[in-house]
Motif scaffolding. Structure first.
Motif, PDB file in Angstrom:
ATOM      1  N   UNK A  50       0.826  -1.214   0.000  1.00 39.52           N
ATOM      2  CA  UNK A  50       0.000   0.000   0.000  1.00 39.52           C
ATOM      3  C   UNK A  50       0.860   1.263   0.000  1.00 39.52           C
ATOM      4  N   UNK A  51       1.914   1.273   0.795  1.00 37.52           N
ATOM      5  CA  UNK A  51       2.774   2.450   0.886  1.00 37.52           C
ATOM      6  C   UNK A  51       3.791   2.453  -0.249  1.00 37.52           C
ATOM      7  N   UNK A  52       4.259   3.637  -0.592  1.00 34.80           N
ATOM      8  CA  UNK A  52       5.226   3.791  -1.669  1.00 34.80           C
ATOM      9  C   UNK A  52       6.533   3.090  -1.316  1.00 34.80           C
ATOM     10  N   UNK A 167      -0.777  27.629  -0.573  1.00 35.84           N
ATOM     11  CA  UNK A 167       0.366  26.754  -0.328  1.00 35.84           C
ATOM     12  C   UNK A 167       0.022  25.670   0.686  1.00 35.84           C
ATOM     13  N   UNK A 168      -0.855  25.999   1.641  1.00 35.02           N
ATOM     14  CA  UNK A 168      -1.298  25.001   2.595  1.00 35.02           C
ATOM     15  C   UNK A 168      -2.014  23.838   1.930  1.00 35.02           C
ATOM     16  N   UNK A 169      -2.741  24.122   0.872  1.00 38.99           N
ATOM     17  CA  UNK A 169      -3.439  23.058   0.143  1.00 38.99           C
ATOM     18  C   UNK A 169      -2.448  22.144  -0.575  1.00 38.99           C
ATOM     19  N   UNK A 170      -1.361  22.723  -1.067  1.00 41.08           N
ATOM     20  CA  UNK A 170      -0.334  21.904  -1.700  1.00 41.08           C
ATOM     21  C   UNK A 170       0.259  20.933  -0.687  1.00 41.08           C
ATOM     22  N   UNK A 171       0.545  21.402   0.510  1.00 39.93           N
ATOM     23  CA  UNK A 171       1.056  20.533   1.574  1.00 39.93           C
ATOM     24  C   UNK A 171       0.046  19.438   1.910  1.00 39.93           C
ATOM     25  N   UNK A 172      -1.200  19.840   2.044  1.00 36.11           N
ATOM     26  CA  UNK A 172      -2.248  18.905   2.441  1.00 36.11           C
ATOM     27  C   UNK A 172      -2.378  17.757   1.439  1.00 36.11           C
ATOM     28  N   UNK A 173      -2.414  18.101   0.166  1.00 33.87           N
ATOM     29  CA  UNK A 173      -2.681  17.092  -0.859  1.00 33.87           C
ATOM     30  C   UNK A 173      -1.432  16.375  -1.360  1.00 33.87           C
ATOM     31  N   UNK A 174      -0.263  16.745  -0.837  1.00 36.95           N
ATOM     32  CA  UNK A 174       0.952  15.993  -1.169  1.00 36.95           C
ATOM     33  C   UNK A 174       1.546  15.401   0.105  1.00 36.95           C
ATOM     34  N   UNK A 175       2.116  16.217   0.945  1.00 37.16           N
ATOM     35  CA  UNK A 175       2.832  15.746   2.127  1.00 37.16           C
ATOM     36  C   UNK A 175       1.922  14.976   3.079  1.00 37.16           C
ATOM     37  N   UNK A 176       0.674  15.420   3.218  1.00 37.61           N
ATOM     38  CA  UNK A 176      -0.236  14.754   4.151  1.00 37.61           C
ATOM     39  C   UNK A 176      -1.102  13.673   3.497  1.00 37.61           C
ATOM     40  N   UNK A 177      -1.623  13.929   2.309  1.00 40.34           N
ATOM     41  CA  UNK A 177      -2.591  12.989   1.733  1.00 40.34           C
ATOM     42  C   UNK A 177      -2.300  12.672   0.266  1.00 40.34           C
ATOM     43  N   UNK A 178      -1.017  12.567  -0.074  1.00 34.05           N
ATOM     44  CA  UNK A 178      -0.653  12.301  -1.452  1.00 34.05           C
ATOM     45  C   UNK A 178      -0.632  10.827  -1.817  1.00 34.05           C
ATOM     46  N   UNK A 179      -0.941  10.556  -3.091  1.00 35.01           N
ATOM     47  CA  UNK A 179      -0.803   9.231  -3.691  1.00 35.01           C
ATOM     48  C   UNK A 179       0.219   9.330  -4.825  1.00 35.01           C
ATOM     49  N   UNK A 180       0.859   8.213  -5.129  1.00 40.02           N
ATOM     50  CA  UNK A 180       1.822   8.150  -6.220  1.00 40.02           C
ATOM     51  C   UNK A 180       1.510   6.944  -7.092  1.00 40.02           C
ATOM     52  N   UNK A 181       1.690   7.097  -8.395  1.00 42.45           N
ATOM     53  CA  UNK A 181       1.504   5.983  -9.331  1.00 42.45           C
ATOM     54  C   UNK A 181       2.835   5.252  -9.469  1.00 42.45           C
ATOM     55  N   UNK A 182       2.891   4.021  -9.004  1.00 41.73           N
ATOM     56  CA  UNK A 182       4.079   3.190  -9.146  1.00 41.73           C
ATOM     57  C   UNK A 182       3.768   2.050 -10.112  1.00 41.73           C
ATOM     58  N   UNK A 186      -1.337   2.228  -7.674  1.00 40.00           N
ATOM     59  CA  UNK A 186      -1.337   3.395  -6.798  1.00 40.00           C
ATOM     60  C   UNK A 186      -0.802   3.020  -5.420  1.00 40.00           C
ATOM     61  N   UNK A 187      -0.031   3.937  -4.840  1.00 39.15           N
ATOM     62  CA  UNK A 187       0.525   3.744  -3.511  1.00 39.15           C
ATOM     63  C   UNK A 187       0.370   5.039  -2.725  1.00 39.15           C
ATOM     64  N   UNK A 188       0.379   4.939  -1.414  1.00 37.95           N
ATOM     65  CA  UNK A 188       0.237   6.090  -0.533  1.00 37.95           C
ATOM     66  C   UNK A 188       1.616   6.536  -0.045  1.00 37.95           C
ATOM     67  N   UNK A 189       1.777   7.847   0.105  1.00 34.55           N
ATOM     68  CA  UNK A 189       2.999   8.365   0.715  1.00 34.55           C
ATOM     69  C   UNK A 189       2.709   9.486   1.708  1.00 34.55           C
ATOM     70  N   UNK A 190       1.522  10.072   1.669  1.00 34.14           N
ATOM     71  CA  UNK A 190       1.182  11.157   2.580  1.00 34.14           C
ATOM     72  C   UNK A 190       1.094  10.680   4.019  1.00 34.14           C
ATOM     73  N   UNK A 191       1.638  11.485   4.937  1.00 33.54           N
ATOM     74  CA  UNK A 191       1.711  11.088   6.342  1.00 33.54           C
ATOM     75  C   UNK A 191       0.346  10.908   6.984  1.00 33.54           C
ATOM     76  N   UNK A 192      -0.625  11.723   6.554  1.00 30.81           N
ATOM     77  CA  UNK A 192      -1.968  11.586   7.117  1.00 30.81           C
ATOM     78  C   UNK A 192      -2.618  10.268   6.760  1.00 30.81           C
TER      79      UNK A 192
END
Length: 289
Positions: A50-52, A167-182, A186-192
């Motif tokens: 599940x995780x990147x 800029x807060x939205x960029x953090x939210x949707x990447x660092x906290x709740x981002x997905x990556x295509x591997x 799909x895999x998760x990498x966001x900390x939230x």
């Protein structure tokens, strides 16, 4: 990340001028270490597949599987050798300028407390499990580590441009709740997500949310929920692409353009979206079991 309002306007008693405190690892109780171990064991079992790859590599190379809340003296020695980052303890949420200054200088702030045993599934304020288990493994990846440092520098600029919302939205949707295509999917990498037992499953498996291709302007227009599962997840093609989009964007004219546009509500699809999965919105509409 930091929020726009804070309970405190200046460092509390015992904190340094930069809001940091001594982790004082020895003060954590056996019960607090057991809470970490319980949370860690649950997520470590769930995240493979599940995780990147980058997240799982970071979890391994930083030796976070060692029982108990990590001692930053040991953790930082490994992290510094890998990417030059350090974890610093803070008593709670810090002001935005403090948050960005630390990040720009490769210091990741982590709450110096852990949730109680009866709070395993939800906590309003980020604790050491969210901050360290959720965020720090990604800091072992050189590309993502560079992205966060660039984000910190961008945050310092955004404060002067009255653009923190975007800029807060960029953090939210990447660092906290981002997905990556591997290659495997799909895999998760966001900390939230990676620190949440329920959202680790929801983000990838549930039919309700939209999963959209990443576009920096689209992300910055998109509202989000802080108290429930996300109904839009944005999928990056790679961490290199995320870093490139960040460092090659001139944010000042982008902010000006965004201020002339309406925000996009949670869960909404708009013209031009790269729709990877169009969600049913059953959860958002209260139909989920």
């Amino acid at each position: 990340m930091a929020t726009e309002t804070h309970a405190l306007a200046s460092p509390p008693a015992g904190a340094n001028a930069d809001w940091t405190v001594d982790q004082d690892w020895a003060r954590f109780t056996p019960e607090e270490h057991r809470v970490w171990d319980t949370l860690f064991a649950r997520q470590a079992k769930l995240l493979p597949g599940r995780a990147s790859d980058a997240y799982l590599r970071g979890l391994d190379v930083l030796k976070l599987s060692k029982p108990g809340i990590p001692d930053y003296r040991e953790l930082n020695a490994r992290l510094m050798d890998l990417t030059g980052w350090q974890v610093v303890a803070v008593p709670g949420l810090v002001p935005d300028d403090v948050f960005f200054d630390h990040m720009a200088n490769r210091h990741f702030v982590a709450g110096n407390f852990i949730r109680r045993a009866d709070q395993l599934d939800y906590l309003e304020e980020p604790d050491v499990f969210h901050d360290v288990f959720g965020h720090v493994p990604m800091l072992a990846d050189p590309v993502f580590a560079d992205y966060l440092a660039a984000y910190g520098r961008g945050g310092q600029r955004a404060l002067g441009l009255d653009a923190l919302k975007y800029l807060g939205r960029l953090y939210w949707y990447t660092v906290e709740f981002g997905l990556i295509a591997e290659p495997e999917g799909l895999r998760i990498y966001g900390a939230g997500i990676v620190s949440s037992f329920s959202e680790s499953r929801f983000a990838l498996d549930d039919p309700s949310p939209n999963r959209l291709g990443f576009d920096i302007a689209r992300v910055m227009r998109t509202e989000y929920r802080i108290d429930d599962f996300q109904q839009n997840y944005f999928v990056i093609p790679s961490f290199d692409a995320l870093l490139k989009a960040t460092v090659e964007t001139d944010f000042a004219p982008l902010y000006a353009a965004l201020k002339a546009q309406n925000d996009i509500p949670v869960a909404e699809i708009v013209e031009g979206d790269d729709i990877l999965t169009r969600g049913t919105q059953d959860y958002a509409q209260g139909k989920a079991a």
